[in-house]
Design a protein around this motif. Structure first.
Motif, mmCIF file in Angstrom:
data_model
loop_
_atom_site.group_PDB
_atom_site.id
_atom_site.type_symbol
_atom_site.label_atom_id
_atom_site.label_comp_id
_atom_site.label_asym_id
_atom_site.label_seq_id
_atom_site.Cartn_x
_atom_site.Cartn_y
_atom_site.Cartn_z
ATOM 1 N N VAL A 1 0.830 -1.205 0.000
ATOM 2 C CA VAL A 1 0.000 0.000 0.000
ATOM 3 C C VAL A 1 0.867 1.259 0.000
ATOM 4 C CG1 VAL A 1 -1.918 -1.102 1.192
ATOM 5 C CG2 VAL A 1 -0.089 -0.017 2.538
ATOM 6 N N LEU A 2 0.237 2.412 -0.212
ATOM 7 C CA LEU A 2 0.928 3.675 -0.011
ATOM 8 C C LEU A 2 1.355 3.769 1.458
ATOM 9 C CD1 LEU A 2 -1.461 6.249 -1.782
ATOM 10 C CD2 LEU A 2 0.676 5.323 -2.684
ATOM 11 N N PRO A 3 2.499 4.358 1.747
ATOM 12 C CA PRO A 3 2.876 4.546 3.142
ATOM 13 C C PRO A 3 1.905 5.519 3.810
ATOM 14 C CG PRO A 3 4.396 5.711 1.686
ATOM 15 C CD PRO A 3 3.507 4.896 0.814
ATOM 16 N N PRO A 4 1.210 5.097 4.876
ATOM 17 C CA PRO A 4 0.129 5.934 5.411
ATOM 18 C C PRO A 4 0.556 6.986 6.429
ATOM 19 C CG PRO A 4 0.158 3.820 6.526
ATOM 20 C CD PRO A 4 1.238 3.752 5.483
ATOM 21 N N GLY A 5 1.802 6.955 6.896
ATOM 22 C CA GLY A 5 2.199 7.788 8.029
ATOM 23 C C GLY A 5 2.021 9.279 7.842
ATOM 24 N N ASP A 6 2.523 9.831 6.740
ATOM 25 C CA ASP A 6 2.401 11.270 6.515
ATOM 26 C C ASP A 6 0.941 11.662 6.268
ATOM 27 O OD1 ASP A 6 5.073 11.740 6.869
ATOM 28 O OD2 ASP A 6 5.580 11.735 4.742
ATOM 29 N N LEU A 7 0.181 10.779 5.656
ATOM 30 C CA LEU A 7 -1.252 11.017 5.456
ATOM 31 C C LEU A 7 -1.962 11.055 6.804
ATOM 32 C CD1 LEU A 7 -1.572 8.472 2.527
ATOM 33 C CD2 LEU A 7 -1.807 10.953 2.268
ATOM 34 N N ARG A 8 -1.591 10.145 7.703
ATOM 35 C CA ARG A 8 -2.169 10.117 9.056
ATOM 36 C C ARG A 8 -1.862 11.401 9.817
ATOM 37 N NH1 ARG A 8 1.610 7.560 11.480
ATOM 38 N NH2 ARG A 8 2.251 9.372 12.714
ATOM 39 N N MET A 9 -0.608 11.854 9.742
ATOM 40 C CA MET A 9 -0.226 13.074 10.454
ATOM 41 C C MET A 9 -0.994 14.282 9.938
ATOM 42 S SD MET A 9 3.847 12.991 11.274
ATOM 43 C CE MET A 9 3.687 14.528 12.182
ATOM 44 N N ALA A 10 -1.226 14.318 8.629
ATOM 45 C CA ALA A 10 -1.984 15.424 8.050
ATOM 46 C C ALA A 10 -3.429 15.406 8.558
ATOM 47 C CB ALA A 10 -1.945 15.342 6.529
ATOM 48 N N LEU A 11 -4.031 14.230 8.609
ATOM 49 C CA LEU A 11 -5.393 14.113 9.126
ATOM 50 C C LEU A 11 -5.461 14.531 10.593
ATOM 51 C CD1 LEU A 11 -6.377 10.759 7.402
ATOM 52 C CD2 LEU A 11 -7.633 12.914 7.148
ATOM 53 N N ALA A 12 -4.466 14.125 11.376
ATOM 54 C CA ALA A 12 -4.437 14.492 12.796
ATOM 55 C C ALA A 12 -4.314 16.007 12.964
ATOM 56 C CB ALA A 12 -3.280 13.782 13.503
ATOM 57 N N ALA A 13 -3.534 16.635 12.088
ATOM 58 C CA ALA A 13 -3.351 18.093 12.163
ATOM 59 C C ALA A 13 -4.646 18.829 11.853
ATOM 60 C CB ALA A 13 -2.264 18.536 11.186
ATOM 61 N N LEU A 14 -5.517 18.225 11.072
ATOM 62 C CA LEU A 14 -6.765 18.863 10.669
ATOM 63 C C LEU A 14 -7.884 18.674 11.687
ATOM 64 C CD1 LEU A 14 -6.820 18.004 6.860
ATOM 65 C CD2 LEU A 14 -6.340 20.218 7.904
ATOM 66 N N CYS A 15 -7.622 17.921 12.762
ATOM 67 C CA CYS A 15 -8.631 17.739 13.803
ATOM 68 C C CYS A 15 -8.864 19.046 14.549
ATOM 69 C CB CYS A 15 -8.189 16.663 14.795
ATOM 70 S SG CYS A 15 -8.258 14.982 14.145
ATOM 71 N N GLY A 16 -10.101 19.242 14.994
ATOM 72 C CA GLY A 16 -10.457 20.474 15.687
ATOM 73 C C GLY A 16 -9.934 20.531 17.105
ATOM 74 N N ASP A 17 -10.171 21.656 17.752
ATOM 75 C CA ASP A 17 -9.692 21.883 19.116
ATOM 76 C C ASP A 17 -10.723 21.489 20.166
ATOM 77 O OD1 ASP A 17 -7.196 22.972 18.288
ATOM 78 O OD2 ASP A 17 -8.208 24.850 17.796
ATOM 79 N N ASP A 18 -11.852 20.920 19.738
ATOM 80 C CA ASP A 18 -12.853 20.463 20.702
ATOM 81 C C ASP A 18 -12.472 19.082 21.218
ATOM 82 O OD1 ASP A 18 -13.215 19.080 18.344
ATOM 83 O OD2 ASP A 18 -15.389 19.362 18.237
ATOM 84 N N GLU A 19 -13.267 18.541 22.139
ATOM 85 C CA GLU A 19 -12.940 17.250 22.761
ATOM 86 C C GLU A 19 -12.872 16.128 21.725
ATOM 87 O OE1 GLU A 19 -14.424 14.408 26.477
ATOM 88 O OE2 GLU A 19 -15.840 15.817 25.543
ATOM 89 N N TRP A 20 -13.804 16.137 20.759
ATOM 90 C CA TRP A 20 -13.810 15.103 19.717
ATOM 91 C C TRP A 20 -12.511 15.160 18.911
ATOM 92 C CZ3 TRP A 20 -17.459 11.336 18.430
ATOM 93 C CH2 TRP A 20 -17.257 10.694 17.206
ATOM 94 N N GLY A 21 -12.166 16.362 18.476
ATOM 95 C CA GLY A 21 -10.976 16.519 17.648
ATOM 96 C C GLY A 21 -9.702 16.142 18.383
ATOM 97 N N ARG A 22 -9.557 16.619 19.609
ATOM 98 C CA ARG A 22 -8.341 16.307 20.386
ATOM 99 C C ARG A 22 -8.225 14.820 20.649
ATOM 100 N NH1 ARG A 22 -10.144 20.754 23.357
ATOM 101 N NH2 ARG A 22 -10.847 19.363 25.035
ATOM 102 N N THR A 23 -9.354 14.189 20.990
ATOM 103 C CA THR A 23 -9.329 12.756 21.305
ATOM 104 C C THR A 23 -8.937 11.934 20.091
ATOM 105 O OG1 THR A 23 -11.017 13.022 23.018
ATOM 106 C CG2 THR A 23 -10.685 10.794 22.132
ATOM 107 N N TRP A 24 -9.592 12.186 18.955
ATOM 108 C CA TRP A 24 -9.308 11.391 17.767
ATOM 109 C C TRP A 24 -7.922 11.675 17.202
ATOM 110 C CZ3 TRP A 24 -11.058 6.986 16.514
ATOM 111 C CH2 TRP A 24 -12.366 6.612 16.867
#
Length: 311
Positions: A52-75
Motif C-alpha cells: 500500500v501507499l505509506p500511510p504515516g504522513d497522510l495520518r499526520m496530516a489528518l491528525a493536524a486537521l482535527c479540531g480543538d474540541d474534545e472530539w478533535g483532540r481525542t481522535w
C-alpha cells in the motif's frame, strides 16, 4: 478569516502538520497534498507487507486537521497513538492501521482517506500526491565524491550534502484529485518541511508539477525555522530558495514567508525571493519556547493577513 479561499498545502511529516494546524484556523476550504515516499517505521512495514501507499504522513496530516474540541483532540491523539510491546504491533500507529483497513475494505485510496477524515472530524481533505508508492533517489556529495542514496530515510540521514532528488518509478502517476485541487486553488503553500524529502518531491510528479506551474493560484513558500539535520545542514534560508529554483526553474512564487529570527541576511533573502518572482514577508511565527517549531496561532494570523492582502 479567509474562509472562502481554497488553499492547497504541499508537504509531509512535521512540517505539513505545522502548516495544516495553522491553515485550518484560516480557511474552511483546505486540501493537503502529501508525499508518499516514506520507507521507514510503521509506514515502511505496512508498505512492504501489504503493498500500500505509506500511510504515516497522510495520518499526520489528518491528525493536524482535527479540531480543538474534545472530539478533535481525542481522535487526533488516538490516530497518533503508537503501540508499545515486544510483539509485531510494536511501533505501529493506530491511524496507520485504520487507514490501511479502509483502503482494503473500500479498494479506493482517496475514499478511504475521506472516511477517516469524516471520523476524525477533519477540517479539510487529505490526498496523496501520487497514486503509487514512491522512492526517493538523492544525489549526495561527501568529501568531494558524488553518489546516489536511495530511500527517504537514507536521504534524511545521509552524512553528505544532498544536491538533487529524483523519484522512482520515474514519471509516477499523480493522484487526479490532487491535480484538480491545485488547479482550483486560490493559494498553494510549499513548506515548511524537509526540503528534499517532503517539499520538492511534488515537483517531480509530472502531472502535479504541470498543475503547480499552470494553476492561477498564488504560490507561497513558508521557510523552515532551522536546517534539517543530515538533509540541509548548513543551508541558509536563501539556499532553500535556490534549491527550489534549481528543481523548478520556471516556477514563479508570489510570497516567501520567513521568521524574523531566522532571516539573518534579509537583503540576500529578499533578493532570492525576487529571483523567484516573489516578495519577502518577515514575521514572528516561531514557538515562544525557542524550539524550531512554528506556532500555529502566530502562523495562522500571518497567513490570514497575507491572504487578505493586509501584509
Amino acid at each position: 478569516m479567509s474562509e472562502d479561499l481554497k488553499v492547497v498545502a504541499l508537504g509531509g511529516g512535521h512540517g505539513l502538520y505545522a502548516s495544516l494546524s495553522a491553515l485550518r484556523r484560516v480557511t474552511s476550504e483546505l486540501t493537503a497534498v502529501v508525499t508518499v515516499a516514506d520507507d521507514g517505521g510503521s509506514s515502511g512495514r505496512l508498505r512492504r507487507e501489504l503493498g500500500v501507499l505509506p500511510p504515516g504522513d497522510l495520518r499526520m496530516a489528518l491528525a493536524a486537521l482535527c479540531g480543538d474540541d474534545e472530539w478533535g483532540r481525542t481522535w487526533s491523539e488516538v490516530a497518533q497513538h503508537r503501540f508499545r510491546s515486544e510483539g509485531e504491533l510494536h511501533g505501529h500507529a493506530v491511524g496507520n492501521l485504520l487507514i490501511v483497513a479502509l483502503w482494503e475494505r473500500l479498494g479506493d485510496t482517496v475514499a478511504g482517506l475521506d472516511w477517516v477524515g469524516r471520523l476524525l472530524g477533519a477540517h479539510g481533505r487529505v490526498l496523496p500526491m501520487s497514486s503509487v508508492p514512491l522512492d526517493i533517489a538523492a544525489e549526495v556529495e561527501l568529501d568531494g565524491q558524488v553518489s546516489t542514496v536511495y530511500g527517504q530515510v537514507a536521504c534524511a540521514l545521509t552524512p553528505g550534502r544532498v544536491r538533487a532528488i529524483s523519484l522512482l518509478p520515474e514519471d509516477p502517476p499523480a493522484c487526479p484529485q490532487a491535480v484538480e485541487a491545485v488547479m482550483e486553488a486560490d493559494w498553494v503553500i510549499f513548506g515548511p518541511g524537509s526540503w528534499f524529502t517532503s517539499v520538492l518531491p511534488h515537483l517531480k510528479v509530472p502531472e502535479l508539477a504541470d498543475a503547480l506551474h499552470r494553476t492561477r493560484a498564488r504560490r507561497l513558500v513558508a521557510l523552515n525555522l532551522a536546517p534539517q539535520p543530515g538533509e540541509t545542514d548548513g543551508f541558509s534560508p536563501q539556499k532553500h530558495l535556490e534549491v527550489l529554483r534549481a528543481h523548478a526553474p520556471s516556477l514563479e512564487i508570489d510570497v516567501v514567508l520567513a521568521d524574523t529570527g531566522v532571516a539573518e541576511d534579509g537583503e540576500e533573502l529578499e533578493k532570492a525571493a525576487a529571483e523567484l518572482g516573489g516578495r519577502l514577508v518577515l514575521a514572528s511565527v516561531a514557538d515562544e519556547d525557542g524550539s524550531p517549531r512554528h506556532d500555529a496561532q502566530r502562523l495562522a494570523s500571518v497567513l490570514d493577513e497575507i491572504f487578505r492582502e493586509k501584509r
